[in-house]
Write an enzyme that holds these catalytic residues in place. Structure first.
Site, PDB file in Angstrom:
ATOM      1  N   HIS A   1       0.845  -1.199   0.000  1.00 57.47           N
ATOM      2  CA  HIS A   1       0.000   0.000   0.000  1.00 57.47           C
ATOM      3  C   HIS A   1       0.878   1.247   0.000  1.00 57.47           C
ATOM      4  O   HIS A   1       1.820   1.330   0.780  1.00 57.47           O
ATOM      5  CB  HIS A   1      -0.901   0.016   1.238  1.00 57.47           C
TER       6      HIS A   1
ATOM      7  N   HIS B   1      -7.896   7.844  -1.939  1.00 57.95           N
ATOM      8  CA  HIS B   1      -6.978   7.314  -0.924  1.00 57.95           C
ATOM      9  C   HIS B   1      -5.592   7.019  -1.513  1.00 57.95           C
ATOM     10  O   HIS B   1      -4.679   7.802  -1.316  1.00 57.95           O
ATOM     11  CB  HIS B   1      -7.613   6.063  -0.296  1.00 57.95           C
TER      12      HIS B   1
ATOM     13  N   ASP C   1       1.777  -4.676 -20.826  1.00 54.33           N
ATOM     14  CA  ASP C   1       2.653  -5.748 -20.326  1.00 54.33           C
ATOM     15  C   ASP C   1       2.331  -6.101 -18.873  1.00 54.33           C
ATOM     16  O   ASP C   1       2.090  -7.253 -18.534  1.00 54.33           O
ATOM     17  CB  ASP C   1       4.122  -5.295 -20.351  1.00 54.33           C
TER      18      ASP C   1
ATOM     19  N   HIS D   1       0.774   5.817  -1.015  1.00 51.58           N
ATOM     20  CA  HIS D   1       0.073   7.010  -1.491  1.00 51.58           C
ATOM     21  C   HIS D   1       0.954   7.661  -2.545  1.00 51.58           C
ATOM     22  O   HIS D   1       1.106   8.881  -2.564  1.00 51.58           O
ATOM     23  CB  HIS D   1      -0.180   7.999  -0.347  1.00 51.58           C
TER      24      HIS D   1
ATOM     25  N   TYR E   1       8.480 -13.332 -21.638  1.00 57.65           N
ATOM     26  CA  TYR E   1       9.503 -12.312 -21.417  1.00 57.65           C
ATOM     27  C   TYR E   1      10.484 -12.772 -20.324  1.00 57.65           C
ATOM     28  O   TYR E   1      10.124 -13.513 -19.435  1.00 57.65           O
ATOM     29  CB  TYR E   1       8.818 -11.009 -20.985  1.00 57.65           C
TER      30      TYR E   1
HETATM   31 ZN   LIG Z   1      -3.340   4.782   3.051  1.00 59.53          ZN
END
Ligand SMILES: [Zn+2]
Length: 240
Positions: free
Chosen positions: A119, A184, A144, A121, A238
């Site tokens: 996660h 978010h 790709d 930002h 690949y």
């Molecule tokens: Zn967050």
């Protein structure tokens, strides 16, 4: 019920602690890997201050490792990485788990194929999330890696399974290992934590490129046939 059923009842803590002791060597190896991978988030400018986190499933168990809450990247050591069950309950570690642990845990419960979740930002991708706009698949690098657009998931508040549900529901309909959670930021998945980190790095890269392209004029999606053939070639042929 299988151990990956999201609706399954909670496992007794003694069972989980037994899994932890049986897989201790693998847990310690993954602690080092997950700690080192956090260095990639700063290296590629995907995070600011203490935001962002990486987790990994301990294969064959109901355990996951994740960054502790509020620890700075400069000070993060492998022993700081905490071990939780797939309900986000702390089993081993000296810190509180990341505040995003519930979202990661939900993804592991719902998706047995996922071994790592990231996660961030990261700014360009999060700018698309702020507009609630999918990144259109306009360049071969996107075909790709993502096999199409990078989709937008619903807006959801932290504190329960809403974010996790939004991630899983959105990615179900897409090849993309990345989702822009509206208003978010980015969540990515992979068979391993490293694969999820790569998806987070590539997501920011293509979000930036398509954003820059937009400044000069309209951006068109690649034809679907070409996206399909690029995706299949890259995923199957690949590399070494
Ligand atoms: Zn967050």
């Amino acid at each position: 019920m299988t151990s990956t059923d999201p609706t399954r009842t909670e496992q007794p803590r003694t069972d989980l602690l037994q899994q932890l002791s049986l897989h201790r060597a693998e847990v310690e190896r993954l602690r080092r890997t997950v700690c080192e991978l956090h260095g990639e988030l700063t290296r590629w400018n995907l995070v600011t201050w203490t935001s962002g986190n990486i987790s990994a499933r301990v294969p064959g168990t109901d355990l996951m490792l994740i960054k502790p809450s509020g620890v700075s990247y400069d000070e993060l050591r492998s022993e700081d990485i905490v071990v939780c069950d797939l309900r986000g309950r702390l089993l081993d570690g000296h810190h509180k788990p990341s505040s995003d642990t519930d979202a990661h845990a939900y993804v592991y419960r719902a998706r047995p194929d996922v071994g790592g979740v990231v996660h961030t930002h990261s700014p360009y991708a999060t700018a698309w999330a702020a507009r609630g706009e999918a990144v259109p698949c306009a360049i071969t690098a996107m075909a790709d890696e993502f096999g199409g657009d990078i989709p937008v998931g619903p807006f959801a508040l932290i504190g329960d399974d809403s974010i996790g549900k939004g991630i899983v529901a959105t990615l179900e309909d897409h090849r993309s290992p990345a989702v822009l959670m509206r208003g978010h930021g980015v969540f990515t998945i992979g068979a391993t934590a490293k694969a999820a980190v790569k998806a987070a790095v590539m997501c920011e890269d293509v979000a930036r490129t398509v954003h820059i392209a937009r400044q000069g004029g309209p951006v068109e999606r690649l034809p679907q046939d070409d996206v399909d053939s690029l995706y299949h070639r890259y995923q199957n042929a690949y590399g070494q």
